[in-house]
Design a protein around this motif. Structure first.
Motif, mmCIF file in Angstrom:
data_model
loop_
_atom_site.group_PDB
_atom_site.id
_atom_site.type_symbol
_atom_site.label_atom_id
_atom_site.label_comp_id
_atom_site.label_asym_id
_atom_site.label_seq_id
_atom_site.Cartn_x
_atom_site.Cartn_y
_atom_site.Cartn_z
ATOM 1 N N ALA A 110 24.469 60.901 5.316
ATOM 2 C CA ALA A 110 24.377 60.031 6.417
ATOM 3 C C ALA A 110 25.106 60.441 7.665
ATOM 4 N N ASP A 111 24.561 59.978 8.796
ATOM 5 C CA ASP A 111 25.365 60.409 10.112
ATOM 6 C C ASP A 111 26.605 59.967 10.228
ATOM 7 N N SER A 112 27.058 58.824 9.943
ATOM 8 C CA SER A 112 28.521 58.371 10.060
ATOM 9 C C SER A 112 29.188 57.890 8.640
ATOM 10 N N ILE A 113 30.197 58.070 8.825
ATOM 11 C CA ILE A 113 31.219 57.777 7.432
ATOM 12 C C ILE A 113 30.856 56.250 7.217
ATOM 13 N N HIS A 137 35.397 63.000 12.983
ATOM 14 C CA HIS A 137 35.163 64.252 12.868
ATOM 15 C C HIS A 137 34.066 64.523 13.626
ATOM 16 N N ILE A 138 32.793 63.627 13.438
ATOM 17 C CA ILE A 138 31.492 63.834 14.135
ATOM 18 C C ILE A 138 31.115 62.861 15.366
ATOM 19 N N SER A 180 28.890 68.380 6.131
ATOM 20 C CA SER A 180 28.300 69.572 5.870
ATOM 21 C C SER A 180 27.067 69.720 6.944
ATOM 22 N N ARG A 181 27.145 70.484 8.107
ATOM 23 C CA ARG A 181 26.056 70.504 8.901
ATOM 24 C C ARG A 181 25.832 69.413 9.696
ATOM 25 N N GLY A 182 26.916 68.650 10.027
ATOM 26 C CA GLY A 182 26.966 67.484 11.084
ATOM 27 C C GLY A 182 26.749 66.084 10.156
ATOM 28 N N LYS A 183 26.726 66.262 8.947
ATOM 29 C CA LYS A 183 26.437 65.157 8.123
ATOM 30 C C LYS A 183 27.553 64.884 7.172
ATOM 31 N N TYR A 184 27.705 63.759 6.961
ATOM 32 C CA TYR A 184 28.722 63.102 5.794
ATOM 33 C C TYR A 184 27.898 63.133 4.456
#
Length: 118
Positions: free
Chosen positions: A86-89, A117-118, A71-75
């Motif tokens: 978080a910013d990464s999985i 994805h990101i 959502s909105r570039g966040k996991y």
């Protein structure tokens, strides 16, 4: 009948695990050996909740990871009202595990796609 959940807190904590979710997913969870009737009732209730949540994840979750969405570039890991972002999985996985929450990949292909994805 009111059940004393504190009495079973250790068993409940042990039950709410990736192992249990995997057994539910594979259709092999067996609670027949639980002899304490009240505990069995609690575990059956939790099994039903996890089963329903897993079915919803299969239907609506595109990440392939239980309770995880982007959502909105966040996991994001969402367990009822508790959200971990978080910013990464990889970072999300570490945060989820550090809180002793369930990290379960139910679709490897979607999870691999999600990681990129990101």
């Amino acid at each position: 009948m009111e059940i004393d959940l504190v009495r079973y807190s250790s068993e409940i904590f042990d039950f709410l695990s990736v192992r249990t979710l995997r057994e539910i997913d594979y259709g092999v969870l067996d609670l027949s050996k639980v002899e304490d009737f009240e505990l069995k009732e609690v575990l059956c209730f939790l099994e039903d909740l996890l089963t329903m949540e897993l079915k919803v994840n299969y239907r609506e979750n595109e990440t392939g990871i239980f309770r995880v969405h982007v959502s909105r570039g966040k996991y994001c890991y969402c367990e009822f009202d508790h959200v971990i972002e978080a910013d990464s999985i990889g970072e999300l996985r570490e945060l989820v595990l550090s809180e002793n929450r369930i990290w379960y990949v139910f679709d490897e292909i979607s999870a691999r796609k999600c990681a990129g994805h990101i």
